[in-house]
Write a protein that holds these residues in place. Structure first.
Motif, PDB file in Angstrom:
ATOM      1  N   UNK A   1       0.580  -1.010   0.164  1.00 28.58           N
ATOM      2  CA  UNK A   1      -0.555  -0.286   0.178  1.00 28.58           C
ATOM      3  C   UNK A   1       1.045   0.900   0.414  1.00 28.58           C
ATOM      4  N   UNK A   2       0.645   2.197  -0.871  1.00 29.01           N
ATOM      5  CA  UNK A   2       1.362   3.156  -1.125  1.00 29.01           C
ATOM      6  C   UNK A   2       1.046   4.380  -1.586  1.00 29.01           C
ATOM      7  N   UNK A   3      -0.243   3.838  -1.438  1.00 30.04           N
ATOM      8  CA  UNK A   3      -1.267   5.367  -1.550  1.00 30.04           C
ATOM      9  C   UNK A   3      -2.582   5.603  -1.292  1.00 30.04           C
ATOM     10  N   UNK A   4      -3.017   6.704  -0.177  1.00 38.65           N
ATOM     11  CA  UNK A   4      -4.341   6.567   0.144  1.00 38.65           C
ATOM     12  C   UNK A   4      -4.897   7.676  -0.446  1.00 38.65           C
ATOM     13  N   UNK A   5      -6.041   7.616  -1.114  1.00 37.03           N
ATOM     14  CA  UNK A   5      -6.626   8.569  -1.942  1.00 37.03           C
ATOM     15  C   UNK A   5      -8.184   9.087  -0.630  1.00 37.03           C
ATOM     16  N   UNK A   6      -8.356  10.212  -0.377  1.00 35.99           N
ATOM     17  CA  UNK A   6     -10.096  10.377  -0.196  1.00 35.99           C
ATOM     18  C   UNK A   6     -10.614  11.341  -0.761  1.00 35.99           C
ATOM     19  N   UNK A   7     -11.819  11.667  -1.807  1.00 34.23           N
ATOM     20  CA  UNK A   7     -12.424  12.120  -2.440  1.00 34.23           C
ATOM     21  C   UNK A   7     -13.314  12.992  -1.566  1.00 34.23           C
ATOM     22  N   UNK A   8     -13.203  13.841  -1.109  1.00 34.15           N
ATOM     23  CA  UNK A   8     -13.996  14.978  -0.476  1.00 34.15           C
ATOM     24  C   UNK A   8     -13.278  15.112   0.707  1.00 34.15           C
ATOM     25  N   UNK A   9     -13.375  16.971   1.234  1.00 33.62           N
ATOM     26  CA  UNK A   9     -12.415  17.057   2.296  1.00 33.62           C
ATOM     27  C   UNK A   9     -13.658  17.651   3.240  1.00 33.62           C
ATOM     28  N   UNK A  10     -14.467  16.838   3.395  1.00 31.77           N
ATOM     29  CA  UNK A  10     -15.231  17.125   4.198  1.00 31.77           C
ATOM     30  C   UNK A  10     -14.926  16.539   5.559  1.00 31.77           C
ATOM     31  N   UNK A  11     -15.517  16.607   6.728  1.00 31.65           N
ATOM     32  CA  UNK A  11     -15.090  16.124   8.212  1.00 31.65           C
ATOM     33  C   UNK A  11     -14.379  14.303   8.216  1.00 31.65           C
ATOM     34  N   UNK A  12     -15.316  13.713   7.271  1.00 30.03           N
ATOM     35  CA  UNK A  12     -15.151  12.357   7.286  1.00 30.03           C
ATOM     36  C   UNK A  12     -13.990  11.736   6.488  1.00 30.03           C
ATOM     37  N   UNK A  13     -13.946  12.883   5.589  1.00 27.93           N
ATOM     38  CA  UNK A  13     -12.839  11.961   4.288  1.00 27.93           C
ATOM     39  C   UNK A  13     -11.736  12.929   5.059  1.00 27.93           C
ATOM     40  N   UNK A  14     -11.520  13.878   5.726  1.00 28.87           N
ATOM     41  CA  UNK A  14     -10.679  14.692   6.072  1.00 28.87           C
ATOM     42  C   UNK A  14      -9.975  13.441   7.576  1.00 28.87           C
ATOM     43  N   UNK A  15     -11.278  13.243   8.663  1.00 23.93           N
ATOM     44  CA  UNK A  15     -10.614  12.293   9.618  1.00 23.93           C
ATOM     45  C   UNK A  15     -10.101  11.146   8.949  1.00 23.93           C
ATOM     46  N   UNK A  16     -10.544  10.266   8.058  1.00 22.22           N
ATOM     47  CA  UNK A  16      -9.940   9.383   7.138  1.00 22.22           C
ATOM     48  C   UNK A  16      -8.311   9.241   6.975  1.00 22.22           C
TER      49      UNK A  16
END
Lengths: 485, 464
Positions: A1-16
């Protein structure tokens, strides 16, 4: 695992993203958002419009935070997700590969195909672009109509009111938020909103939004009466739904939202969904399948982040709680509250004569164990309420120590005595005396008296024992609270 | 994908109703009569002072009455970020220049204020039995500001008993201890003494020169020395242990009193950045070190009959008085209210705040408690913290706030829309720092491999 991508910079995505960084110092983390450059508190959008805060003020982390935590922020709109190739295609032609993908797609506001819903000056409110649109739509206007009696509806009414826009507020139900608030509290909100000068019309629906020749809203026509309310703006706040259109052409299984298990995993390995867009396959006890709440979004982000990093902990949100503010009345709820009379559940309700404060405690009718607290215009401690509910504390114990739960600022009038009096009138054979007021701010005399008592009878631990004059029911001596004594 | 479209629009106007306009007009007339009297070297002092002070106070009160009492009680910060007065707009800058200019004249060119000083003669003769000087003028303006803007504060926060009582307290201490008692002491030929200021804020109260002077002035003077020493060395640590530094900074102190009343419209302008916090810690502790070393040196010098510093001892204390006492606490401290917020002096310069802060941080029962998981990170608490504390940083993690700079004004708790924050005095120990029941599965329970840098530098919030 090299790259984690989050779509969405709301509270849940940012917390992830933050959770992954806490657990793994090396992995590359990218957060993509079409909405804004930086994470901001969506719940604070109203304060920007009202002039309490600037947009920058609503951003919980300063700019240095992101490079220092090596969380890369990308501004862009994801147009397509290729789960086979694990690649995202952005609107500007850019592609981004991922090993793990977190979907924090959020909500969109509901439109039910009403006539005139596409006119200029008609909109809902969820995102920062929505707020900007509302800013443009409401400049210099003098009359607005808000439709829908939820949290966003009342916020929109308050926002418009702060700009001196006369606001007609249409709510289909008879009392405010009947799915969350019992009738007494719901009516308290109705009175309070009207006291602020809002033209609140309960049990009223509209038929159509009417436009002028330029395609701009000019009025709303009401059902039944046919009355036309002239306005230059219509706020549509009749609920939200998961924002998942982007997933149509992917194998990711969706219902109303993205279907997830207790680790927020979707049907496609390596892809997670968090926050408003997630729908539980098996909702946890006492929880709705979709929970568009701030703190559950945070929990989702932590659960997904932990699973990604190989230290899983399932989503177990525990007792329900929530809070809000309706104009000037703060609202807190701990545990389940019966919004309508239910057999086997008794309810203790006290309301201040000024109509701005109320305390409700639900308990089981058979053994008087406490179930939940509903507070209006009064602050209670979450941890104290939770311990009482989780330990099945009985009402005599809870009421005797009710002051421990009080979280109002110093010098505020405390109303626990009145609450106890209501209980005593209902159950004279169980009459209780309030022993404790606040938990931290102690009455020095009571404190000295207790020290003396302890010196005399060292085997007693004052706090966990019921007072002697109380009609003790079995189990009422459970240590029910996190006493700080 | 629009970038902040709102910037391209004109700011929404802040509407004034008729009563507010009347209030402002009356206030303006009062200001005008003060200016005319100033130009006429006082003119007829009784007429000028009754017109000038009466109309400004009356106009102000009408304005605040119209602005706040006409609406239901509650948090009313509407339009603060749009108003040119409260968001560093053109009115704010003009006010900043006027305030700063007044302090410059007051400290260094008092002759130019002669006309204004004469206006306060009638009051000065009544209270002190002698003519006014520039400091009496200053005290009069100061007290009027605290009282009038105190009434505004009470109107604005009338739903909050904590704010009402606290504001009444600073009004009482300014009127009584900061104005009336020192005046009466002068009337009765005693040393002019402020019982609500102590070393090191009132740095010269423990300088050998002052102590000698007070000793020579008889029993009252000796009591004053005793009072000052007891307050500095005994009462301060004891009270701070039980209540935090708020017992002084936001309940008693005159500087704090002005900040909490005249400065309230500007509290949101304080800088919340990490950088500002770093500068704050360096500056405030440097000033404390300076005044401590200076005081010690003066005493050693005095014990050695002037062998240490010689004739320079006066120069040393004068330099401190110029840089810190006048330039920092006055010109910058109050003059910059509309630009840098109301607590610039208290936050970056006051050595008393530095001592109280160290005590509060390490030896106090005071904390701001965070209520479980209700925080929605909205930022109202941080925005309205006059000391520039990023309250939200702690609240959203479920941590209690224990910060040296917190003056306990309680406004974070008042503006919180979710009932998350509460000022409390309670037992020390781990509980003082951490909320007893974190709701989230991680925040505290997850083993942290890479600590976020913010958490490291917020050394005050280390978990157990």
């Amino acid at each position: 695992m090299n790259h984690v991508v989050v779509i969405g910079n709301g509270i849940s995505g940012i917390t992830a993203a933050r959770t992954v960084r806490k657990l793994n110092a090396d992995v590359r983390i990218t957060v993509i958002s079409a909405e804004t450059d930086y994470f901001f508190s969506r719940t604070a959008l109203m304060y920007i419009y009202m002039g309490h805060m600037t947009f920058e003020d609503t951003q919980p982390y300063q700019k240095w935070f992101w490079p220092q935590n090596r969380i890369d922020l990308v501004r862009g709109y994801v147009q397509a997700i290729d789960t086979e190739a694990r690649t995202l295609h952005l609107g500007d032609g850019q592609t981004i590969g991922y090993d793990r993908l977190v979907l924090g797609l959020g909500s969109s506001y509901n439109l039910f195909g009403w006539p005139g819903q596409d006119l200029h000056g008609v909109q809902g409110l969820i995102s920062k672009p929505d707020l900007d649109e509302m800013e443009r739509n409401t400049r210099g206007i003098d009359h607005a109509v808000v439709v829908g009696g939820g949290l966003i509806g009342i916020e929109m009414a308050e926002m418009l009111h702060s700009r001196h826009v006369h606001t007609t507020f249409l709510v289909r139900e008879k009392t405010y938020m009947p799915k969350a608030l019992p009738a007494e509290e719901g009516m308290m909100i109705v009175r309070h909103v009207k006291d602020h000068g809002i033209d609140l019309r309960m049990a009223t629906e509209f038929e159509a939004i009417l436009g002028d020749d330029a395609g701009r809203v000019r009025a709303v026509r009401l059902k039944d009466s046919g009355e036309e309310v002239a306005c230059q703006f219509v706020g549509l706040t009749v609920g939200v739904h998961p924002n998942i259109d982007i997933l149509k052409d992917t194998p990711i299984e969706t219902g109303r939202g993205v279907m997830v298990d207790e680790h927020m995993q979707t049907s496609v390995p390596g892809v997670y969904a968090v926050g408003d867009c997630a729908q539980y396959r098996v909702p946890p006890p006492g929880r709705q399948p979709i929970e568009p709440l701030w703190y559950t979004g945070r929990m989702h982000g932590e659960v997904a982040g932990r699973h990604i990093c190989g230290v899983p902990a399932p989503y177990t949100p525990g007792l329900f709680f929530n809070s809000a503010k309706f104009f000037d009345i703060e609202y807190q709820v701990y545990g389940p509250i019966a919004t309508k009379p239910i057999d086997g559940i008794d309810s203790l309700y006290w309301e201040h004569e000024n109509g701005l404060h109320a305390i409700r405690i639900d308990y089981n009718a058979d053994d008087h164990t406490v179930r939940g607290f509903n507070l209006m215009g009064t602050r209670y401690r979450q941890n104290v309420c939770f311990e009482w509910i989780q330990n099945g504390a009985e009402m005599p114990y809870v009421l005797e120590n009710l002051g421990q739960a009080n979280f109002d600022p110093e010098f505020y009038k405390q109303h626990e005595k009145e609450v106890v009096a209501v209980y005593n009138r209902k159950h004279p054979n169980r009459a209780v005396t309030l022993r404790r007021r606040r938990s931290l701010f102690k009455n020095p005399f009571a404190y000295i008296a207790r020290l003396r008592g302890e010196a005399g009878r060292t085997q007693e631990t004052g706090d966990s024992l019921p007072a002697k004059n109380v009609d003790v029911t079995p189990g009422s001596d459970k240590p029910g609270s996190g006493s700080t004594a | 994908m629009t970038h902040d479209a709102s910037f391209s629009l004109a700011a929404p106007t802040t509407e004034l109703d008729t009563r507010q306009r009347i209030g402002l007009a009356v206030f303006g007339l009062g200001l005008l009569s003060l200016l005319v009297a100033w130009a006429m070297d006082g003119g007829s002092p009784v007429l000028a002072s009754s017109l000038g002070f009466g109309l400004t106070i009356g106009g102000g009160l009408i304005y605040f009455w119209a602005k706040y009492l006409g609406k239901p009680a509650g948090i009313r910060n509407d339009g603060l970020t749009f108003s040119p007065t409260t968001s560093k707009g053109w009115i704010g800058w003009i006010l900043g220049v006027v305030f700063t200019g007044f302090y410059v004249l007051l400290y260094w060119i008092p002759g130019t204020l002669e006309g204004l000083i004469r206006i306060t003669d009638p009051l000065s003769y009544t209270l002190r039995g002698k003519a006014a000087d520039q400091w009496f003028l200053y005290g009069t303006f100061y007290t009027i500001a605290v009282l009038t803007m105190g009434v505004r504060m009470i109107f604005k926060y009338r739903h909050s008993k904590y704010q009402i009582i606290r504001t009444l307290s600073v009004m009482f201490f300014q009127l009584g201890f900061g104005f009336t008692i020192p005046g009466l002491l002068v009337m009765f030929n005693q040393p002019e003494f402020y019982f609500s200021y102590f070393w090191p804020l009132k740095y010269d109260y423990l300088f050998p020169g002052t102590v000698n002077y007070l000793t020579q002035s008889g029993g009252v003077g000796v009591f004053m020395i005793f009072w000052g020493a007891v307050m500095t060395f005994i009462a301060t640590p004891v009270l701070t242990y039980f209540f935090g530094k708020r017992w002084y900074c936001s309940w008693v102190c005159g500087c704090g009193g002005l900040a909490e009343t005249l400065g309230d419209p500007y509290r949101q302008l304080s800088d919340k950045s990490m950088k500002a916090w770093k500068i704050e810690r360096w500056m405030i502790h440097s000033v404390l070190l300076w005044v401590t070393v200076l005081t010690a040196a003066l005493w050693i010098n005095s014990a050695m009959d002037g062998a240490l510093l010689g004739k320079a001892s006066r120069t040393y204390s004068k330099v401190y008085g110029f840089v810190i006492g006048a330039a920092f606490s006055g010109v910058i401290g109050v003059g910059f209210y509309p630009i840098m917020g109301s607590r610039v002096w208290c936050r970056f310069g006051c050595p008393m705040a530095a001592i109280l802060g160290l005590q509060q941080r390490f030896f106090s029962r005071f904390r701001i408690s965070t209520n479980g998981g209700q925080c929605i990170s909205c930022g109202n608490c941080s925005k309205y913290c006059e000391m520039g504390i990023d309250v939200r940083w702690y609240a959203q993690r479920g941590q209690n706030i224990v910060r040296a700079s917190c003056v306990g004004c309680g406004v974070c708790s008042a503006v919180c829309p979710r009932g998350v924050l509460n000022l409390e005095n309670g037992p020390r120990g781990d509980q003082r720092f951490n909320s007893p029941g974190p709701v989230f599965i991680s925040t505290d329970s997850v083993r942290v491999l890479t600590e976020e840098p913010g958490a490291q530098s917020t050394d005050l919030a280390v978990s157990k």
